[in-house]
Write an enzyme that holds these catalytic residues in place. Sequence first.
Site, PDB file in Angstrom:
ATOM      1  N   ARG A 155      -4.158  17.991   1.213  1.00 14.37           N
ATOM      2  CA  ARG A 155      -2.544  18.372   1.257  1.00 14.37           C
ATOM      3  C   ARG A 155      -2.057  18.246  -0.205  1.00 14.37           C
ATOM      4  O   ARG A 155      -2.552  17.775  -1.115  1.00 14.37           O
ATOM      5  CB  ARG A 155      -1.789  17.712   2.216  1.00 14.37           C
ATOM      6  CG  ARG A 155      -1.937  16.197   2.052  1.00 14.37           C
ATOM      7  CD  ARG A 155      -1.020  15.361   3.004  1.00 14.37           C
ATOM      8  NE  ARG A 155      -1.069  14.226   2.974  1.00 14.37           N
ATOM      9  CZ  ARG A 155      -0.630  13.250   2.150  1.00 14.37           C
ATOM     10  NH1 ARG A 155      -0.102  13.876   0.884  1.00 14.37           N
ATOM     11  NH2 ARG A 155      -0.966  11.852   2.162  1.00 14.37           N
ATOM     12  N   HIS A 206       0.681  -1.215   0.060  1.00 15.31           N
ATOM     13  CA  HIS A 206       0.139   0.348  -0.118  1.00 15.31           C
ATOM     14  C   HIS A 206       0.810   1.473  -0.193  1.00 15.31           C
ATOM     15  O   HIS A 206       0.452   2.410   0.158  1.00 15.31           O
ATOM     16  CB  HIS A 206      -0.879   0.031   1.225  1.00 15.31           C
ATOM     17  CG  HIS A 206      -1.910  -1.281   1.125  1.00 15.31           C
ATOM     18  ND1 HIS A 206      -3.037  -1.534   0.341  1.00 15.31           N
ATOM     19  CD2 HIS A 206      -1.772  -2.095   2.111  1.00 15.31           C
ATOM     20  CE1 HIS A 206      -3.667  -2.411   0.872  1.00 15.31           C
ATOM     21  NE2 HIS A 206      -2.842  -3.108   1.595  1.00 15.31           N
TER      22      HIS A 206
END
Length: 621
Positions: A297, A235
Amino acid sequence: MMESLLIANRGEIARRIIRTAKSLGIRTIAVYSEADAGLPFVREADEAVAIGPPPARESYLSETRILDAARKTGAAAIHPGYGFLSENADFAEAVEKAGILWVGAPPAAIRAMGLKDAAKELMQAAGVPVTPGYLGPDQSEARLAAEADAIGYPVLIKAVAGGGGKGMRRVDRPRDFAELLASCRREAASAFGDDRVLIERYIANPRHIEVQVFADQHGNCVHLFERDCSLQRRHQKVIEEAPAPGLDAATRAAICKAAVKAARAVNYVGAGTIEFIADASQDLHPDRIWFMEMNTRLQVEHPVTEAISGEDLVLWQLQVASGEPLPKSQDEIAMNGWAFEARLYAENPAAGYLPSTGRLDHLRLPPTVRVDSGVEQGDEITAFYDPMIAKIIAHGPNREAALSKLAAACAGIEVWPVHSNAGLLARIAADPDFYAGRIDTGFLDRHGESLVAKEPDQTAIDRAATVLSRKVGDDPWSGLSGFRIAGPSDSRVRVRIDGHLYWGQSRPELETNTITIAETTVLFDAGNAWAIGLPDAGEIEARQGAGDGAILSPMPGLVISVEVTEGDRVAKGDRLLTVEAMKMEHSLRAPFDGLVGKLQVSTGARVSENQLVVTVMKGED
């Protein structure tokens, strides 16, 4: 525009922000931990403030210390970069309360997207497609199991507050559900302090596609196209590209429209990323792409978007935070070519991706492409932070050209003595399936063994033989290869590469790239770094007696126990000795049934990487 900017981050993103801020005449302020005092970002800032010891919780994650540094230096604004405090709504509010400009998403938007279940409910209400699943408040095992049955196996259990691959379990059969649910909850509670979960359909061939969005304080919101981040390991992203391969114009338009709709739903301001998961079992279509989460972000992989759009996203962030409108409308943003970003890490793929730390005695990064790096030659890779050495970004007129440039750039990387994944990156970039765009998030699981160079190939061995032959000379008395009075000479050379012995062929036509550092000759080949040398007679004798039972230490460390003595009979898998390194214990075991030969070390001994520690010999008592 603000007059001064404190960067509440470190490494390559701090350098990246400093570069753009300085081009605007903004005074830059760095904060740094004791471990980072000598790094380039500290030197490059106009001012730098020490904020604590190496552990992140005592420095980069300390809101109090960062705000104190901002007040002390008179910083007008704070840019959090990514990671650390960039998605912390409480910190964003504290910054604003202190009268300092926050270069990031509004706290309300951070909170709205911070929990996966709430974010998906919000997206459903806004008409953004989400992965089929259960997001409800009933967290009883019976209700969750019933919802999993209704969705259909396999399903994915995900922590509501999860991230970074933690708090996630795939369940293939109903009888395994309870056990994996309990495991997921334990991990979620430990990592996030929240054991709530959601259930969603498991997609067998998933693609990870994300869209860069940008919004200002005047109601404008645009996208800068998509990125494909499917190439992952556990991941964690390894190589990203923009645009996404195999995405037609209609599907691109649909996914980008959904991303803008998602940003508007939370009154977003600044740079953000809307992440989607796509079913890649067939061609990509809008009805098989679903919202996954939003990162409020700037992303690590933002350079590929900058490459294809020609825009400076940090500049956009500073302009938007200053109250200016977006510099371009949607119609003015155009896509140009293709770009890749490869993440160069200090790790050893051949040893199970063990992290690698130490001083970068030699570091050569490719001059032919954009490189964003937080370190330079001579700097230290520590165990306190992310082990990224650099981001390698290649841009070209099309995917083939950009990928070819990336492959060449990664193959030319030189790192020593710290291990790196440069060779792995070069092999991925040259892999036929990756070249053809046949990728999903399971690509490295399927191809990993063939992409990791656990030992040198024959060309690298021959290069080593060629280099060592040149060092010794070619007269018949000191030469390494055999000669005959009549007939062709034997040009085979016995060489040691990373502690193993090989037969190589001295081939003068081969190009070689080596350095000698601290009396070690290092061969660089296709991104890999091999320590090469000539074996001595005693070593050859030990190896010949052991057959393939020469046991080498996988890393530098301390021998904390020796379980055998010379002459002991051992079975395959028996533990011979244990080496401790970086607070981890590594047991060295017998490769086959046999007898313990010469023990080269004892308990308490310090060993170097690939040092011969013991031999196991096949044979009878």
